[in-house]
Design an enzyme around this catalytic site. Structure first.
Site, PDB file in Angstrom:
ATOM      1  N   TYR A 142       0.825  -1.212   0.000  1.00  0.00           N
ATOM      2  CA  TYR A 142       0.000   0.000   0.000  1.00  0.00           C
ATOM      3  C   TYR A 142       0.857   1.260   0.000  1.00  0.00           C
ATOM      4  O   TYR A 142       0.409   2.320  -0.410  1.00  0.00           O
ATOM      5  CB  TYR A 142      -0.905   0.038   1.244  1.00  0.00           C
ATOM      6  CG  TYR A 142      -2.254  -0.618   1.054  1.00  0.00           C
ATOM      7  CD1 TYR A 142      -2.352  -1.952   0.671  1.00  0.00           C
ATOM      8  CD2 TYR A 142      -3.430   0.087   1.267  1.00  0.00           C
ATOM      9  CE1 TYR A 142      -3.585  -2.559   0.505  1.00  0.00           C
ATOM     10  CE2 TYR A 142      -4.667  -0.508   1.107  1.00  0.00           C
ATOM     11  CZ  TYR A 142      -4.742  -1.824   0.724  1.00  0.00           C
ATOM     12  OH  TYR A 142      -5.963  -2.407   0.568  1.00  0.00           O
ATOM     13  N   LYS A 193       2.945 -15.434   1.849  1.00  0.00           N
ATOM     14  CA  LYS A 193       3.193 -16.288   0.688  1.00  0.00           C
ATOM     15  C   LYS A 193       4.691 -16.559   0.620  1.00  0.00           C
ATOM     16  O   LYS A 193       5.382 -16.097  -0.299  1.00  0.00           O
ATOM     17  CB  LYS A 193       2.704 -15.602  -0.595  1.00  0.00           C
ATOM     18  CG  LYS A 193       1.204 -15.595  -0.779  1.00  0.00           C
ATOM     19  CD  LYS A 193       0.643 -16.897  -1.365  1.00  0.00           C
ATOM     20  CE  LYS A 193       1.036 -17.081  -2.814  1.00  0.00           C
ATOM     21  NZ  LYS A 193       0.516 -18.384  -3.342  1.00  0.00           N
ATOM     22  N   ASP A 225      -3.260 -17.901   0.205  1.00  0.00           N
ATOM     23  CA  ASP A 225      -4.313 -18.497  -0.637  1.00  0.00           C
ATOM     24  C   ASP A 225      -5.000 -19.648   0.095  1.00  0.00           C
ATOM     25  O   ASP A 225      -6.227 -19.791   0.067  1.00  0.00           O
ATOM     26  CB  ASP A 225      -3.765 -18.927  -2.006  1.00  0.00           C
ATOM     27  CG  ASP A 225      -2.531 -19.814  -1.924  1.00  0.00           C
ATOM     28  OD1 ASP A 225      -1.929 -19.923  -0.830  1.00  0.00           O
ATOM     29  OD2 ASP A 225      -2.153 -20.413  -2.953  1.00  0.00           O
ATOM     30  N   ASP A 249      -6.445  -7.008   3.888  1.00  0.00           N
ATOM     31  CA  ASP A 249      -7.588  -6.329   3.261  1.00  0.00           C
ATOM     32  C   ASP A 249      -8.524  -7.379   2.655  1.00  0.00           C
ATOM     33  O   ASP A 249      -9.741  -7.357   2.871  1.00  0.00           O
ATOM     34  CB  ASP A 249      -7.071  -5.372   2.177  1.00  0.00           C
ATOM     35  CG  ASP A 249      -8.201  -4.643   1.476  1.00  0.00           C
ATOM     36  OD1 ASP A 249      -9.136  -4.191   2.166  1.00  0.00           O
ATOM     37  OD2 ASP A 249      -8.160  -4.534   0.234  1.00  0.00           O
ATOM     38  N   ASP A 253     -12.373  -9.017   4.275  1.00  0.00           N
ATOM     39  CA  ASP A 253     -13.669  -8.962   3.583  1.00  0.00           C
ATOM     40  C   ASP A 253     -14.286 -10.354   3.545  1.00  0.00           C
ATOM     41  O   ASP A 253     -15.489 -10.538   3.746  1.00  0.00           O
ATOM     42  CB  ASP A 253     -13.511  -8.460   2.142  1.00  0.00           C
ATOM     43  CG  ASP A 253     -13.791  -6.967   2.011  1.00  0.00           C
ATOM     44  OD1 ASP A 253     -13.548  -6.245   2.989  1.00  0.00           O
ATOM     45  OD2 ASP A 253     -14.245  -6.536   0.932  1.00  0.00           O
TER      46      ASP A 253
HETATM   47  C1  IPM Z   1     -10.436  -1.201   3.948  1.00  0.00           C
HETATM   48  C2  IPM Z   1     -10.698  -0.510   2.642  1.00  0.00           C
HETATM   49  C3  IPM Z   1      -9.540   0.438   2.353  1.00  0.00           C
HETATM   50  C4  IPM Z   1      -8.293  -0.398   2.174  1.00  0.00           C
HETATM   51  C5  IPM Z   1      -9.750   1.401   1.184  1.00  0.00           C
HETATM   52  C6  IPM Z   1     -11.024   2.219   1.318  1.00  0.00           C
HETATM   53  C7  IPM Z   1      -8.565   2.309   0.994  1.00  0.00           C
HETATM   54  O1  IPM Z   1     -10.885  -1.458   1.642  1.00  0.00           O
HETATM   55  O2  IPM Z   1     -10.256  -0.496   4.968  1.00  0.00           O
HETATM   56  O3  IPM Z   1     -10.439  -2.435   3.993  1.00  0.00           O
HETATM   57  O4  IPM Z   1      -8.037  -0.944   1.090  1.00  0.00           O
HETATM   58  O5  IPM Z   1      -7.554  -0.522   3.152  1.00  0.00           O
HETATM   59 MG    MG Z   2     -11.023  -3.482   2.334  1.00  0.00          MG
END
Ligand code: IPM
Ligand code: MG
Length: 367
Positions: A142, A193, A225, A249, A253
């Protein structure tokens, strides 16, 4: 009487709607508990770009450095798709994380009892699920340099990002991970990884070394993975998952959906502890959901649960955090649901109706 200073950054999309409900909850705590809040509101992301011409104004950053804690809604949306990358809404959030050195991002994925049937996975796989993804938040791909899109002397174009980690950055994240695991179920999965990436080999070596300082914790190494696959195959095998910025990240999710809805998941981003205090930003894991913004459909619970984390980690108000979490369980148990978690045959409630139900539950449970 305790006085806590808070900076609220509603941001974009559904951010303002969910933060509005949180404001009511904060007001409830100020009225009923031994605490007052000094609240400052400001813009972040696209809203800040529209108002100040930058997604994070200097003045906002200054305030962020001064307060005890920050609660954010969400940033981003198609409106700012054509804005230069350094001025995009996401850049405001990334700068805030970096400037406050919020390296430890805690993303707990807890399947609240009433929601086990809302998961896209079989109920028995997720019921009782309680895992914590610990994501490194201020380094890795990042932020790594060089990065960019460039043209080579022969005319070919290329893009590059750099995954780079200092030893100290991995070490401090893993210390947080082992500490958290020792307060939970004593298990840590270090995820990278190492089979293809140098940073992965490095990460694994450091995890092994740091792990020796925590003999009571079971350390397992796992490829990212495989971790993604295991999360949807048998998520209850995990306790704490410690991983880098990008893998964290993605995996968070994925883990969020196990619990029924992305609209339920809170997070805390913490800095290093200096003289007993640490910078802290609390935000829901979900994004700005531009498709439903402004319609009163958003689920405010992830933001409200993020505030519970704030009470816990920034203000050491454990009983109040427990109360807030119990209130969330109560409304869910009463089948009061926004559309993302709606129970079969029960009409979904709006964002503000959910807020009202939660306030009522707080008053009922507060004895
Ligand atoms: C998160 C989001 C952020 C990230 C974005 C909005 C920059 O997806 O906090 O998970 O990728 O970190
Ligand atoms: Mg995110």
């Amino acid at each position: 009487m305790k006085n806590a200073s808070l900076l609220l950054l509603p941001g974009d999309g559904i951010g303002p709607e969910v933060i509005a409900e949180l404001s009511r909850v904060i007001e409830w705590f100020a009225q009923h508990r031994e605490v007052t809040f000094d609240i400052t509101l400001d813009d972040l992301g696209g809203a800040a770009y529209d108002r100040y011409g930058t997604p994070l104004a200097d003045d906002t950053l200054q305030k962020a450095k001064e307060v005890d804690a920050i609660v954010m809604g969400s940033v981003g949306g198609p409106k700012w798709d054509d804005v230069a990358r350094h001025l995009r809404p996401e850049a405001g959030l990334l700068t805030l994380r970096k400037e406050l050195d919020l390296f430890a991002n805690l993303r707990p994925a807890t399947c609240r009892p009433a929601l086990a049937s809302a998961s896209s996975l079989h109920e028995e796989l997720v019921s009782g699920l309680d895992i914590l993804i610990l994501r490194e938040l201020t380094a890795g791909v990042y932020f790594g340099e060089p990065r960019g899109i460039e043209e080579m002397p022969d005319g070919r174009r290329r893009a590059l990002d750099t995954q780079v980690y200092f030893e100290s950055e991995i070490e401090r994240l893993l210390h947080v991970g082992f500490d958290l695991a020792s307060k939970r179920n004593g298990k840590l999965h270090s995820v990278e990884k190492a089979n293809v990436m140098e940073t992965g080999v490095f990460w694994r070596e450091i995890a092994t070394r740091v792990g020796k300082e925590y003999p009571a914790i079971t350390l397992e190494h796992m490829y990212a993975d495989n971790c993604a696959m295991q999360l949807v195959r048998a998520p209850k095998q995990f306790d704490v998952i410690a991983t880098d910025n990008l893998f964290g990240d993605i995996l968070s999710d994925c883990a969020a959906m196990l619990t029924g809805s992305l609209g339920m998941l809170p997070s805390a981003s913490l800095g290093a502890e200096i003289n007993g205090t640490r910078a802290a930003l609390y935000e829901p894991v979900h994004g700005s959901a531009p498709d439903i913004a402004g319609q009163g459909k958003a689920n405010p619970l992830a933001t409200i649960l993020s505030f519970a984390m704030c009470l816990r980690y920034s203000f050491d108000m454990q009983a109040d955090a427990d109360l807030l979490e119990s209130a969330v369980d109560k409304v869910l148990g009463d089948n009061i649901r926004t559309i993302d978690i709606a129970a079969k045959g029960v009409a979904p409630v709006s964002t503000s109706e959910m807020g009202t139900a939660l306030i009522n539950a707080l008053s009922t449970l507060d004895t």
